[in-house]
Design a protein around this motif. Structure first.
Motif, PDB file in Angstrom:
ATOM      1  N   PRO A  60       0.804  -1.233   0.000  1.00 42.43           N
ATOM      2  CA  PRO A  60       0.000   0.000   0.000  1.00 42.43           C
ATOM      3  C   PRO A  60       0.840   1.290   0.000  1.00 42.43           C
ATOM      4  CG  PRO A  60      -0.928  -1.575   1.536  1.00 42.43           C
ATOM      5  CD  PRO A  60       0.362  -2.152   1.063  1.00 42.43           C
ATOM      6  N   VAL A  61       1.951   1.316   0.739  1.00 35.93           N
ATOM      7  CA  VAL A  61       2.759   2.544   0.740  1.00 35.93           C
ATOM      8  C   VAL A  61       3.409   2.741  -0.629  1.00 35.93           C
ATOM      9  CG1 VAL A  61       4.717   3.784   1.769  1.00 35.93           C
ATOM     10  CG2 VAL A  61       3.222   2.435   3.225  1.00 35.93           C
ATOM     11  N   MET A  62       3.869   1.649  -1.207  1.00 36.34           N
ATOM     12  CA  MET A  62       4.472   1.736  -2.544  1.00 36.34           C
ATOM     13  C   MET A  62       3.487   2.330  -3.544  1.00 36.34           C
ATOM     14  SD  MET A  62       6.353  -1.584  -3.973  1.00 36.34           S
ATOM     15  CE  MET A  62       8.088  -1.671  -3.823  1.00 36.34           C
ATOM     16  N   VAL A 403      -2.288  10.275   1.479  1.00 30.05           N
ATOM     17  CA  VAL A 403      -3.149   9.669   0.448  1.00 30.05           C
ATOM     18  C   VAL A 403      -4.535   9.359   1.021  1.00 30.05           C
ATOM     19  CG1 VAL A 403      -3.455   7.635  -1.034  1.00 30.05           C
ATOM     20  CG2 VAL A 403      -1.249   8.790  -0.926  1.00 30.05           C
ATOM     21  N   GLY A 404      -4.584   8.822   2.238  1.00 26.92           N
ATOM     22  CA  GLY A 404      -5.864   8.415   2.815  1.00 26.92           C
ATOM     23  C   GLY A 404      -6.760   9.588   3.164  1.00 26.92           C
ATOM     24  N   SER A 410     -11.321   9.448  -4.261  1.00 26.82           N
ATOM     25  CA  SER A 410     -11.616   9.512  -5.695  1.00 26.82           C
ATOM     26  C   SER A 410     -10.365   9.812  -6.522  1.00 26.82           C
ATOM     27  CB  SER A 410     -12.739  10.516  -5.967  1.00 26.82           C
ATOM     28  OG  SER A 410     -12.304  11.784  -5.589  1.00 26.82           O
ATOM     29  N   ASP A 411      -9.502  10.703  -6.029  1.00 24.68           N
ATOM     30  CA  ASP A 411      -8.271  10.988  -6.771  1.00 24.68           C
ATOM     31  C   ASP A 411      -7.363   9.765  -6.818  1.00 24.68           C
ATOM     32  OD1 ASP A 411      -9.228  13.493  -7.031  1.00 24.68           O
ATOM     33  OD2 ASP A 411      -7.451  14.518  -6.246  1.00 24.68           O
ATOM     34  N   PHE A 412      -7.266   9.103  -5.667  1.00 27.40           N
ATOM     35  CA  PHE A 412      -6.396   7.929  -5.605  1.00 27.40           C
ATOM     36  C   PHE A 412      -6.907   6.847  -6.556  1.00 27.40           C
ATOM     37  CE2 PHE A 412      -5.433   3.765  -3.550  1.00 27.40           C
ATOM     38  CZ  PHE A 412      -4.057   3.790  -3.681  1.00 27.40           C
ATOM     39  N   LEU A 413      -8.232   6.594  -6.487  1.00 31.16           N
ATOM     40  CA  LEU A 413      -8.791   5.541  -7.349  1.00 31.16           C
ATOM     41  C   LEU A 413      -8.659   5.923  -8.819  1.00 31.16           C
ATOM     42  CD1 LEU A 413     -11.948   4.293  -5.414  1.00 31.16           C
ATOM     43  CD2 LEU A 413      -9.645   3.339  -5.464  1.00 31.16           C
ATOM     44  N   GLU A 414      -8.837   7.194  -9.103  1.00 32.39           N
ATOM     45  CA  GLU A 414      -8.706   7.625 -10.492  1.00 32.39           C
ATOM     46  C   GLU A 414      -7.275   7.354 -10.998  1.00 32.39           C
ATOM     47  OE1 GLU A 414     -10.432  11.487 -12.201  1.00 32.39           O
ATOM     48  OE2 GLU A 414      -8.300  11.910 -11.994  1.00 32.39           O
ATOM     49  N   GLU A 415      -6.317   7.634 -10.118  1.00 31.51           N
ATOM     50  CA  GLU A 415      -4.915   7.454 -10.541  1.00 31.51           C
ATOM     51  C   GLU A 415      -4.568   5.977 -10.718  1.00 31.51           C
ATOM     52  OE1 GLU A 415      -3.008  10.076 -11.415  1.00 31.51           O
ATOM     53  OE2 GLU A 415      -1.605   8.536 -12.122  1.00 31.51           O
ATOM     54  N   ILE A 416      -4.935   5.132  -9.736  1.00 34.89           N
ATOM     55  CA  ILE A 416      -4.483   3.744  -9.867  1.00 34.89           C
ATOM     56  C   ILE A 416      -5.329   2.952 -10.867  1.00 34.89           C
ATOM     57  CG2 ILE A 416      -3.378   3.618  -7.599  1.00 34.89           C
ATOM     58  CD1 ILE A 416      -5.725   2.009  -6.621  1.00 34.89           C
ATOM     59  N   SER A 417      -6.529   3.469 -11.218  1.00 35.87           N
ATOM     60  CA  SER A 417      -7.331   2.746 -12.221  1.00 35.87           C
ATOM     61  C   SER A 417      -7.074   3.317 -13.616  1.00 35.87           C
ATOM     62  CB  SER A 417      -8.820   2.863 -11.888  1.00 35.87           C
ATOM     63  OG  SER A 417      -9.225   4.206 -12.092  1.00 35.87           O
ATOM     64  N   ASN A 418      -6.067   4.170 -13.737  1.00 27.97           N
ATOM     65  CA  ASN A 418      -5.788   4.837 -15.016  1.00 27.97           C
ATOM     66  C   ASN A 418      -7.059   5.468 -15.584  1.00 27.97           C
ATOM     67  OD1 ASN A 418      -3.322   3.794 -14.491  1.00 27.97           O
ATOM     68  ND2 ASN A 418      -3.341   2.262 -16.112  1.00 27.97           N
ATOM     69  N   ILE A 434      -4.879   1.886   3.377  1.00 22.85           N
ATOM     70  CA  ILE A 434      -4.084   3.120   3.420  1.00 22.85           C
ATOM     71  C   ILE A 434      -4.705   4.144   4.373  1.00 22.85           C
ATOM     72  CG2 ILE A 434      -3.413   5.146   2.044  1.00 22.85           C
ATOM     73  CD1 ILE A 434      -3.059   3.215  -0.335  1.00 22.85           C
ATOM     74  N   ARG A 435      -6.027   4.196   4.377  1.00 28.19           N
ATOM     75  CA  ARG A 435      -6.698   5.218   5.200  1.00 28.19           C
ATOM     76  C   ARG A 435      -6.727   4.858   6.693  1.00 28.19           C
ATOM     77  NH1 ARG A 435     -10.701   9.488   4.051  1.00 28.19           N
ATOM     78  NH2 ARG A 435     -12.257   9.547   5.705  1.00 28.19           N
ATOM     79  N   TYR A 436      -6.972   3.577   6.987  1.00 26.20           N
ATOM     80  CA  TYR A 436      -7.140   3.214   8.400  1.00 26.20           C
ATOM     81  C   TYR A 436      -6.041   2.305   8.959  1.00 26.20           C
ATOM     82  CZ  TYR A 436     -11.835   5.033   7.534  1.00 26.20           C
ATOM     83  OH  TYR A 436     -12.885   5.837   7.194  1.00 26.20           O
ATOM     84  N   ILE A 437      -5.841   1.169   8.292  1.00 29.21           N
ATOM     85  CA  ILE A 437      -4.988   0.148   8.924  1.00 29.21           C
ATOM     86  C   ILE A 437      -3.521   0.566   8.961  1.00 29.21           C
ATOM     87  CG2 ILE A 437      -4.232  -2.262   8.794  1.00 29.21           C
ATOM     88  CD1 ILE A 437      -6.990  -2.900   7.646  1.00 29.21           C
ATOM     89  N   ALA A 438      -2.994   1.004   7.800  1.00 35.48           N
ATOM     90  CA  ALA A 438      -1.564   1.336   7.762  1.00 35.48           C
ATOM     91  C   ALA A 438      -1.192   2.459   8.734  1.00 35.48           C
ATOM     92  CB  ALA A 438      -1.131   1.660   6.337  1.00 35.48           C
ATOM     93  N   PRO A 439      -1.964   3.564   8.785  1.00 35.35           N
ATOM     94  CA  PRO A 439      -1.553   4.614   9.727  1.00 35.35           C
ATOM     95  C   PRO A 439      -1.588   4.154  11.181  1.00 35.35           C
ATOM     96  CG  PRO A 439      -3.351   5.390   8.304  1.00 35.35           C
ATOM     97  CD  PRO A 439      -3.101   3.964   7.955  1.00 35.35           C
ATOM     98  N   VAL A 440      -2.613   3.351  11.527  1.00 41.99           N
ATOM     99  CA  VAL A 440      -2.697   2.905  12.925  1.00 41.99           C
ATOM    100  C   VAL A 440      -1.511   1.982  13.237  1.00 41.99           C
ATOM    101  CG1 VAL A 440      -4.046   1.535  14.562  1.00 41.99           C
ATOM    102  CG2 VAL A 440      -5.197   3.181  13.051  1.00 41.99           C
TER     103      VAL A 440
END
Ligand code: PHE
Length: 456
Positions: A60-62, A403-404, A410-418, A434-440
Protein backbone atom coordinates in the motif's frame (compact mmCIF):
# COMPACT_ATOMS: atom_id res chain seq x y z
CA UNK A 1 9.33 26.45 -20.92
CA UNK A 2 11.23 24.10 -18.64
CA UNK A 3 9.43 22.06 -16.03
CA UNK A 4 6.37 21.27 -18.12
CA UNK A 5 5.34 17.62 -17.75
CA UNK A 6 5.96 16.97 -21.44
CA UNK A 7 9.60 18.01 -21.09
CA UNK A 8 10.24 15.37 -18.49
CA UNK A 9 12.30 12.30 -19.13
CA UNK A 10 10.44 9.03 -18.44
CA UNK A 11 10.81 5.27 -18.42
CA UNK A 12 10.49 3.78 -21.87
CA UNK A 13 8.92 0.39 -21.12
CA UNK A 14 7.05 -1.59 -18.50
CA UNK A 15 10.01 -3.86 -17.94
CA UNK A 16 12.16 -0.75 -17.53
CA UNK A 17 9.90 0.43 -14.69
CA UNK A 18 10.10 -2.93 -12.93
CA UNK A 19 13.86 -3.21 -13.44
CA UNK A 20 14.53 0.28 -12.12
CA UNK A 21 12.18 -0.01 -9.14
CA UNK A 22 13.25 -3.53 -8.25
CA UNK A 23 16.82 -2.29 -8.72
CA UNK A 24 16.17 0.36 -6.10
CA UNK A 25 14.51 -2.10 -3.74
CA UNK A 26 17.01 -4.94 -4.09
CA UNK A 27 20.26 -3.85 -2.56
CA UNK A 28 22.49 -4.00 0.48
CA UNK A 29 19.25 -3.93 2.45
CA UNK A 30 18.48 -7.42 1.21
CA UNK A 31 21.89 -9.00 1.09
CA UNK A 32 23.84 -7.27 3.83
CA UNK A 33 21.28 -5.84 6.24
CA UNK A 34 18.50 -8.44 6.10
CA UNK A 35 20.54 -11.49 7.20
CA UNK A 36 22.14 -9.30 9.86
CA UNK A 37 18.94 -8.04 11.46
CA UNK A 38 17.27 -11.42 11.02
CA UNK A 39 19.95 -13.21 12.99
CA UNK A 40 19.91 -10.51 15.64
CA UNK A 41 16.15 -10.54 16.05
CA UNK A 42 15.09 -14.12 16.29
CA UNK A 43 15.40 -15.72 12.84
CA UNK A 44 12.13 -17.25 11.61
CA UNK A 45 9.81 -15.17 13.78
CA UNK A 46 11.40 -12.02 12.40
CA UNK A 47 11.01 -13.33 8.86
CA UNK A 48 7.27 -13.90 9.33
CA UNK A 49 6.74 -10.45 10.80
CA UNK A 50 8.73 -9.00 7.94
CA UNK A 51 6.61 -10.72 5.28
CA UNK A 52 3.46 -9.55 7.05
CA UNK A 53 4.69 -5.94 6.92
CA UNK A 54 5.60 -6.17 3.25
CA UNK A 55 2.07 -7.30 2.43
CA UNK A 56 -0.04 -5.07 4.65
CA UNK A 57 2.10 -1.96 4.73
CA UNK A 58 4.75 -2.23 2.04
CA UNK A 59 2.56 -2.66 -1.02
CA UNK A 60 0.00 0.00 0.00
CA UNK A 61 2.76 2.54 0.74
CA UNK A 62 4.47 1.74 -2.54
CA UNK A 63 1.26 2.25 -4.41
CA UNK A 64 0.63 5.50 -2.53
CA UNK A 65 4.04 6.83 -3.55
CA UNK A 66 3.62 5.82 -7.19
CA UNK A 67 0.22 7.44 -7.38
CA UNK A 68 1.46 10.70 -5.80
CA UNK A 69 4.42 10.93 -8.19
CA UNK A 70 2.61 9.94 -11.35
CA UNK A 71 -0.28 12.26 -10.64
CA UNK A 72 1.92 15.25 -9.87
CA UNK A 73 4.68 14.61 -12.45
CA UNK A 74 7.13 16.19 -10.06
CA UNK A 75 9.99 15.35 -7.73
CA UNK A 76 9.20 14.20 -4.17
CA UNK A 77 9.11 17.74 -2.79
CA UNK A 78 7.33 19.36 -5.74
CA UNK A 79 4.70 16.61 -5.81
CA UNK A 80 3.35 17.57 -2.40
CA UNK A 81 3.45 21.24 -3.33
CA UNK A 82 1.46 20.54 -6.46
CA UNK A 83 -1.11 18.16 -4.95
CA UNK A 84 -1.59 20.14 -1.74
CA UNK A 85 -0.73 23.75 -2.56
CA UNK A 86 -0.32 26.24 0.25
CA UNK A 87 -0.19 23.57 2.95
CA UNK A 88 2.77 22.28 5.01
CA UNK A 89 2.63 18.90 3.26
CA UNK A 90 5.75 19.78 1.26
CA UNK A 91 7.61 19.11 4.53
CA UNK A 92 7.08 15.41 3.89
CA UNK A 93 8.99 15.82 0.65
CA UNK A 94 11.68 17.71 2.49
CA UNK A 95 11.98 14.94 5.08
CA UNK A 96 12.47 12.59 2.14
CA UNK A 97 15.36 14.65 0.80
CA UNK A 98 17.03 14.63 4.24
CA UNK A 99 16.51 10.88 4.49
CA UNK A 100 18.13 10.44 1.09
CA UNK A 101 21.22 12.22 2.41
CA UNK A 102 21.29 10.04 5.53
CA UNK A 103 20.85 6.79 3.65
CA UNK A 104 23.26 7.43 0.84
CA UNK A 105 25.94 8.61 3.27
CA UNK A 106 26.21 5.31 5.15
CA UNK A 107 25.12 3.16 2.24
CA UNK A 108 28.02 4.35 0.10
CA UNK A 109 30.38 3.35 2.92
CA UNK A 110 29.15 -0.24 2.84
CA UNK A 111 28.93 -0.26 -0.96
CA UNK A 112 32.60 0.76 -0.94
CA UNK A 113 33.43 -2.18 1.34
CA UNK A 114 31.81 -4.55 -1.13
CA UNK A 115 34.07 -3.17 -3.88
CA UNK A 116 37.13 -3.74 -1.69
CA UNK A 117 36.04 -7.32 -1.02
CA UNK A 118 35.36 -7.92 -4.69
CA UNK A 119 38.89 -6.67 -5.33
CA UNK A 120 40.32 -8.87 -2.56
CA UNK A 121 38.46 -11.87 -3.97
CA UNK A 122 39.65 -11.37 -7.53
CA UNK A 123 43.22 -10.55 -6.57
CA UNK A 124 43.35 -13.71 -4.45
CA UNK A 125 44.19 -11.81 -1.27
CA UNK A 126 41.10 -13.01 0.56
CA UNK A 127 42.27 -16.60 0.13
CA UNK A 128 45.45 -15.97 2.05
CA UNK A 129 43.84 -14.27 5.05
CA UNK A 130 44.00 -16.19 8.34
CA UNK A 131 42.10 -13.84 10.55
CA UNK A 132 39.06 -12.36 8.82
CA UNK A 133 38.05 -10.14 11.74
CA UNK A 134 41.47 -8.54 11.68
CA UNK A 135 41.36 -8.22 7.89
CA UNK A 136 38.04 -6.40 8.05
CA UNK A 137 38.96 -4.18 10.93
CA UNK A 138 42.35 -3.25 9.40
CA UNK A 139 40.58 -2.21 6.24
CA UNK A 140 37.48 -0.55 7.64
CA UNK A 141 39.31 1.46 10.30
CA UNK A 142 41.69 2.82 7.68
CA UNK A 143 41.31 6.08 5.84
CA UNK A 144 42.55 6.05 2.27
CA UNK A 145 41.22 2.71 1.07
CA UNK A 146 37.65 2.87 2.35
CA UNK A 147 37.40 6.48 1.19
CA UNK A 148 38.74 5.58 -2.24
CA UNK A 149 36.05 2.94 -2.76
CA UNK A 150 33.32 5.19 -1.41
CA UNK A 151 34.31 7.93 -3.85
CA UNK A 152 34.29 5.42 -6.69
CA UNK A 153 30.77 4.32 -5.72
CA UNK A 154 29.58 7.92 -5.69
CA UNK A 155 31.28 8.60 -9.02
CA UNK A 156 29.63 5.65 -10.81
CA UNK A 157 26.29 6.56 -9.22
CA UNK A 158 26.66 10.14 -10.39
CA UNK A 159 27.54 9.12 -13.95
CA UNK A 160 24.46 6.89 -14.30
CA UNK A 161 22.14 9.50 -12.81
CA UNK A 162 23.62 12.20 -15.00
CA UNK A 163 22.78 10.11 -18.08
CA UNK A 164 19.09 10.47 -17.20
CA UNK A 165 16.11 8.17 -16.73
CA UNK A 166 15.80 6.32 -20.03
CA UNK A 167 19.43 6.39 -21.06
CA UNK A 168 20.95 6.08 -17.60
CA UNK A 169 18.86 4.49 -14.85
CA UNK A 170 16.59 2.34 -17.04
CA UNK A 171 19.35 1.07 -19.32
CA UNK A 172 21.66 0.25 -16.42
CA UNK A 173 19.05 -1.63 -14.38
CA UNK A 174 17.50 -3.49 -17.32
CA UNK A 175 20.81 -5.19 -17.95
CA UNK A 176 21.89 -5.70 -14.36
CA UNK A 177 18.74 -6.87 -12.59
CA UNK A 178 18.24 -10.17 -14.45
CA UNK A 179 21.95 -10.99 -14.05
CA UNK A 180 21.71 -10.20 -10.37
CA UNK A 181 18.72 -12.43 -9.66
CA UNK A 182 20.33 -15.34 -11.51
CA UNK A 183 23.60 -14.97 -9.58
CA UNK A 184 21.79 -14.83 -6.25
CA UNK A 185 19.86 -18.00 -7.12
CA UNK A 186 23.09 -19.71 -8.07
CA UNK A 187 24.86 -18.87 -4.80
CA UNK A 188 21.76 -19.64 -2.69
CA UNK A 189 21.42 -23.11 -4.24
CA UNK A 190 25.09 -23.77 -3.50
CA UNK A 191 24.71 -22.61 0.07
CA UNK A 192 21.66 -24.70 0.99
CA UNK A 193 23.10 -27.84 -0.61
CA UNK A 194 26.21 -27.73 1.58
CA UNK A 195 26.48 -30.43 4.19
CA UNK A 196 25.13 -29.19 7.49
CA UNK A 197 23.27 -26.31 5.91
CA UNK A 198 19.85 -27.63 6.86
CA UNK A 199 20.29 -26.47 10.41
CA UNK A 200 20.59 -22.93 9.10
CA UNK A 201 17.51 -23.35 6.94
CA UNK A 202 15.61 -24.59 9.98
CA UNK A 203 16.84 -21.62 12.01
CA UNK A 204 15.48 -19.31 9.34
CA UNK A 205 12.11 -20.88 8.86
CA UNK A 206 11.16 -22.20 12.30
CA UNK A 207 9.92 -19.21 14.25
CA UNK A 208 10.83 -18.80 17.91
CA UNK A 209 8.24 -16.35 19.20
CA UNK A 210 9.80 -16.12 22.66
CA UNK A 211 12.39 -13.67 21.35
CA UNK A 212 9.88 -11.27 19.81
CA UNK A 213 9.27 -7.95 21.56
CA UNK A 214 8.30 -4.45 20.46
CA UNK A 215 11.81 -3.71 19.34
CA UNK A 216 11.72 -6.75 17.04
CA UNK A 217 8.47 -5.52 15.55
CA UNK A 218 9.95 -2.09 14.96
CA UNK A 219 13.08 -3.55 13.40
CA UNK A 220 10.94 -5.68 11.07
CA UNK A 221 8.93 -2.67 9.97
CA UNK A 222 12.05 -0.54 9.55
CA UNK A 223 13.73 -3.27 7.56
CA UNK A 224 10.66 -3.68 5.32
CA UNK A 225 10.57 0.07 4.64
CA UNK A 226 14.30 0.21 3.99
CA UNK A 227 14.29 -2.81 1.75
CA UNK A 228 11.28 -1.72 -0.32
CA UNK A 229 12.75 1.81 -0.68
CA UNK A 230 9.56 3.33 0.72
CA UNK A 231 9.00 6.27 3.05
CA UNK A 232 11.30 8.88 1.54
CA UNK A 233 10.05 9.63 -1.93
CA UNK A 234 12.24 7.38 -4.07
CA UNK A 235 9.09 5.84 -5.44
CA UNK A 236 7.36 9.20 -5.73
CA UNK A 237 10.27 10.29 -7.89
CA UNK A 238 10.29 7.08 -9.94
CA UNK A 239 6.48 7.18 -10.10
CA UNK A 240 6.69 10.56 -11.81
CA UNK A 241 8.56 8.88 -14.68
CA UNK A 242 6.02 6.03 -15.13
CA UNK A 243 3.73 6.03 -18.19
CA UNK A 244 0.06 6.81 -17.67
CA UNK A 245 -1.07 3.37 -18.87
CA UNK A 246 1.06 1.41 -16.40
CA UNK A 247 -0.88 -0.83 -14.01
CA UNK A 248 0.56 0.57 -10.78
CA UNK A 249 -0.86 -2.09 -8.47
CA UNK A 250 0.57 -4.86 -10.56
CA UNK A 251 3.95 -3.09 -10.75
CA UNK A 252 4.03 -2.55 -6.97
CA UNK A 253 3.12 -6.15 -6.26
CA UNK A 254 5.74 -7.51 -8.64
CA UNK A 255 8.43 -5.30 -7.18
CA UNK A 256 7.51 -6.09 -3.55
CA UNK A 257 7.45 -9.81 -4.24
CA UNK A 258 10.76 -9.72 -6.12
CA UNK A 259 12.35 -7.82 -3.27
CA UNK A 260 11.03 -10.24 -0.66
CA UNK A 261 12.06 -13.23 -2.72
CA UNK A 262 15.59 -11.82 -2.99
CA UNK A 263 15.69 -11.06 0.75
CA UNK A 264 14.79 -14.66 1.52
CA UNK A 265 17.26 -15.96 -1.06
CA UNK A 266 19.94 -13.74 0.44
CA UNK A 267 19.38 -15.17 3.88
CA UNK A 268 19.57 -18.58 2.26
CA UNK A 269 22.90 -17.58 0.72
CA UNK A 270 24.34 -16.34 3.97
CA UNK A 271 22.88 -18.15 6.98
CA UNK A 272 22.96 -21.85 5.96
CA UNK A 273 26.52 -21.44 4.67
CA UNK A 274 27.54 -20.05 8.04
CA UNK A 275 25.92 -22.97 9.85
CA UNK A 276 27.60 -25.44 7.50
CA UNK A 277 31.12 -24.13 7.57
CA UNK A 278 31.91 -22.28 10.67
CA UNK A 279 31.77 -22.92 14.35
CA UNK A 280 30.15 -19.54 14.93
CA UNK A 281 26.87 -19.74 16.81
CA UNK A 282 24.56 -17.48 14.84
CA UNK A 283 22.72 -16.07 17.83
CA UNK A 284 26.06 -15.25 19.48
CA UNK A 285 27.33 -13.20 16.56
CA UNK A 286 28.51 -9.88 17.79
CA UNK A 287 26.24 -7.10 16.65
CA UNK A 288 27.87 -5.07 13.94
CA UNK A 289 28.20 -4.79 10.26
CA UNK A 290 30.77 -7.55 9.87
CA UNK A 291 28.63 -10.63 9.18
CA UNK A 292 29.16 -10.76 5.44
CA UNK A 293 32.68 -9.33 5.63
CA UNK A 294 34.04 -11.47 8.48
CA UNK A 295 32.12 -14.69 8.78
CA UNK A 296 31.22 -15.28 5.17
CA UNK A 297 34.75 -14.96 3.71
CA UNK A 298 35.81 -17.75 6.11
CA UNK A 299 32.97 -19.82 4.74
CA UNK A 300 34.11 -19.16 1.17
CA UNK A 301 37.67 -20.10 2.03
CA UNK A 302 36.56 -23.39 3.50
CA UNK A 303 34.37 -24.23 0.54
CA UNK A 304 35.51 -25.99 -2.65
CA UNK A 305 35.55 -23.40 -5.44
CA UNK A 306 35.20 -20.72 -2.79
CA UNK A 307 37.21 -18.10 -4.71
CA UNK A 308 34.67 -18.12 -7.49
CA UNK A 309 31.75 -17.94 -5.11
CA UNK A 310 33.30 -15.13 -3.15
CA UNK A 311 33.99 -13.11 -6.33
CA UNK A 312 30.42 -13.70 -7.51
CA UNK A 313 29.00 -12.86 -4.10
CA UNK A 314 30.84 -9.58 -3.64
CA UNK A 315 30.33 -8.73 -7.31
CA UNK A 316 26.59 -9.13 -7.00
CA UNK A 317 26.59 -7.18 -3.77
CA UNK A 318 28.38 -4.29 -5.53
CA UNK A 319 25.94 -4.31 -8.44
CA UNK A 320 22.90 -4.53 -6.18
CA UNK A 321 24.25 -1.59 -4.22
CA UNK A 322 24.69 0.55 -7.34
CA UNK A 323 21.16 -0.01 -8.66
CA UNK A 324 19.98 1.30 -5.26
CA UNK A 325 22.38 4.22 -4.84
CA UNK A 326 21.24 5.68 -8.16
CA UNK A 327 17.65 5.69 -6.97
CA UNK A 328 18.55 7.57 -3.80
CA UNK A 329 20.68 10.13 -5.63
CA UNK A 330 17.89 10.67 -8.18
CA UNK A 331 15.59 11.87 -5.37
CA UNK A 332 17.97 14.71 -4.56
CA UNK A 333 18.88 15.43 -8.19
CA UNK A 334 15.23 15.63 -9.31
CA UNK A 335 14.52 18.01 -6.43
CA UNK A 336 17.46 20.31 -7.19
CA UNK A 337 16.73 20.21 -10.90
CA UNK A 338 13.05 21.04 -10.66
CA UNK A 339 12.89 23.26 -7.62
CA UNK A 340 16.08 25.23 -8.17
CA UNK A 341 15.80 24.94 -11.96
CA UNK A 342 19.32 23.61 -12.34
CA UNK A 343 20.51 21.52 -15.26
CA UNK A 344 20.73 17.78 -14.65
CA UNK A 345 24.50 18.10 -14.78
CA UNK A 346 24.73 20.81 -12.14
CA UNK A 347 22.15 19.08 -9.93
CA UNK A 348 24.04 15.79 -10.12
CA UNK A 349 27.37 17.38 -9.28
CA UNK A 350 26.01 19.37 -6.33
CA UNK A 351 24.02 16.44 -4.92
CA UNK A 352 26.89 13.95 -5.29
CA UNK A 353 29.47 16.20 -3.69
CA UNK A 354 27.34 17.23 -0.73
CA UNK A 355 26.24 13.67 0.02
CA UNK A 356 29.82 12.46 -0.32
CA UNK A 357 30.92 14.94 2.35
CA UNK A 358 28.49 13.42 4.84
CA UNK A 359 29.43 9.97 3.58
CA UNK A 360 33.09 10.57 4.38
CA UNK A 361 32.12 11.13 8.02
CA UNK A 362 30.21 7.85 8.01
CA UNK A 363 33.21 5.99 6.61
CA UNK A 364 35.62 7.59 9.05
CA UNK A 365 33.37 6.71 11.97
CA UNK A 366 35.00 3.26 11.87
CA UNK A 367 38.48 4.77 12.10
CA UNK A 368 39.53 8.32 12.93
CA UNK A 369 36.09 9.30 14.21
CA UNK A 370 35.41 6.08 16.12
CA UNK A 371 35.24 7.83 19.47
CA UNK A 372 32.78 10.44 18.26
CA UNK A 373 29.29 9.34 19.27
CA UNK A 374 25.84 10.89 19.35
CA UNK A 375 23.13 9.21 21.49
CA UNK A 376 25.70 6.48 22.09
CA UNK A 377 26.04 5.69 18.40
CA UNK A 378 28.78 6.42 15.90
CA UNK A 379 27.88 8.62 12.92
CA UNK A 380 27.48 5.52 10.79
CA UNK A 381 25.38 3.74 13.43
CA UNK A 382 23.18 6.77 13.90
CA UNK A 383 22.58 7.29 10.18
CA UNK A 384 21.73 3.61 9.75
CA UNK A 385 19.42 3.34 12.75
CA UNK A 386 17.73 6.71 12.36
CA UNK A 387 17.09 6.44 8.65
CA UNK A 388 15.49 3.00 8.63
CA UNK A 389 13.77 2.90 12.00
CA UNK A 390 12.78 6.53 12.46
CA UNK A 391 12.87 8.59 9.25
CA UNK A 392 11.52 6.00 6.80
CA UNK A 393 8.81 4.72 9.11
CA UNK A 394 7.74 8.26 9.96
CA UNK A 395 7.85 9.18 6.25
CA UNK A 396 5.71 6.13 5.38
CA UNK A 397 3.23 7.16 8.09
CA UNK A 398 2.88 10.67 6.67
CA UNK A 399 2.57 9.36 3.11
CA UNK A 400 -0.35 7.04 3.93
CA UNK A 401 -2.05 9.80 5.91
CA UNK A 402 -1.61 12.10 2.91
CA UNK A 403 -3.15 9.67 0.45
CA UNK A 404 -5.86 8.42 2.81
CA UNK A 405 -6.99 11.76 4.16
CA UNK A 406 -5.74 14.56 1.95
CA UNK A 407 -5.59 13.23 -1.59
CA UNK A 408 -8.69 11.16 -0.89
CA UNK A 409 -10.47 8.19 -2.34
CA UNK A 410 -11.62 9.51 -5.69
CA UNK A 411 -8.27 10.99 -6.77
CA UNK A 412 -6.40 7.93 -5.60
CA UNK A 413 -8.79 5.54 -7.35
CA UNK A 414 -8.71 7.63 -10.49
CA UNK A 415 -4.91 7.45 -10.54
CA UNK A 416 -4.48 3.74 -9.87
CA UNK A 417 -7.33 2.75 -12.22
CA UNK A 418 -5.79 4.84 -15.02
CA UNK A 419 -8.89 7.02 -15.13
CA UNK A 420 -11.26 4.11 -14.83
CA UNK A 421 -9.77 2.03 -17.63
CA UNK A 422 -8.77 -0.82 -15.32
CA UNK A 423 -10.79 -2.32 -12.49
CA UNK A 424 -9.83 -4.47 -9.55
CA UNK A 425 -11.62 -5.49 -6.39
CA UNK A 426 -8.39 -4.74 -4.55
CA UNK A 427 -8.42 -1.01 -5.31
CA UNK A 428 -10.97 -0.11 -2.67
CA UNK A 429 -9.60 -2.57 -0.14
CA UNK A 430 -6.16 -1.05 -0.53
CA UNK A 431 -7.54 2.42 -0.11
CA UNK A 432 -9.06 1.39 3.23
CA UNK A 433 -5.80 -0.15 4.32
CA UNK A 434 -4.08 3.12 3.42
CA UNK A 435 -6.70 5.22 5.20
CA UNK A 436 -7.14 3.21 8.40
CA UNK A 437 -4.99 0.15 8.92
CA UNK A 438 -1.56 1.34 7.76
CA UNK A 439 -1.55 4.61 9.73
CA UNK A 440 -2.70 2.91 12.93
CA UNK A 441 -0.16 0.09 12.59
CA UNK A 442 2.75 2.33 11.69
CA UNK A 443 1.62 4.91 14.27
CA UNK A 444 1.56 2.42 17.15
CA UNK A 445 4.96 1.04 16.26
CA UNK A 446 6.48 4.51 15.84
CA UNK A 447 5.12 5.77 19.15
CA UNK A 448 6.06 2.61 21.02
CA UNK A 449 9.55 3.01 19.68
CA UNK A 450 9.90 6.43 21.27
CA UNK A 451 9.05 4.91 24.64
CA UNK A 452 11.39 1.98 24.18
CA UNK A 453 14.34 4.05 23.12
CA UNK A 454 13.79 6.20 26.19
CA UNK A 455 13.24 9.38 24.19
CA UNK A 456 9.89 9.90 25.91
N1 PHE B 1 16.06 -0.60 -0.77
C1 PHE B 1 17.47 -0.40 -0.79
C2 PHE B 1 18.12 -1.68 -0.28
O1 PHE B 1 17.46 -2.56 0.17
C3 PHE B 1 17.92 0.79 0.00
C4 PHE B 1 17.12 2.02 -0.25
C5 PHE B 1 16.39 2.60 0.77
C6 PHE B 1 17.08 2.58 -1.52
C7 PHE B 1 15.61 3.70 0.55
C8 PHE B 1 16.29 3.71 -1.75
C9 PHE B 1 15.57 4.26 -0.71
O2 PHE B 1 19.30 -1.81 -0.30
Amino acid sequence: MTGLPTDRDSFGSKFGVIAATAGSAVGLGNIWRFPLVTTQNGGGAFLLLYIGFVLIIGIPVMLSEFSIGRRAQQNAFGSFKKLAPKTPWFMVGFLGILTAFAILAFYSTVAGWTFEYLFQSISGKLLTVDNMEENFSDFSTGTVRPLFWQLLVMLITGVVVYAGIKKGIEKFTKILMPVLVLLILFVAVRSVTLEGAMEGVRYLFLPDWSVVNFKTVLMALGQAAFSLSIGMGTLITYGSYIQKDNHLLSTSTQVALTDTFVAILSSLMVIPAIFAFSDVVVSDLSPGPGLVFEVLPNVFNAMPGGVIFSAIFFGLLSLAALTSTISVLEVVVAWLKEELRLTRKAATIIASISITLLGILATLSFGELREFTIFGKTIFGLLDYASANIMLTFGALLIVIFVGWKMGESDFLEEISNRGTIQSVFFKIIFYIIRYIAPVAIGIITIANFFISGIV
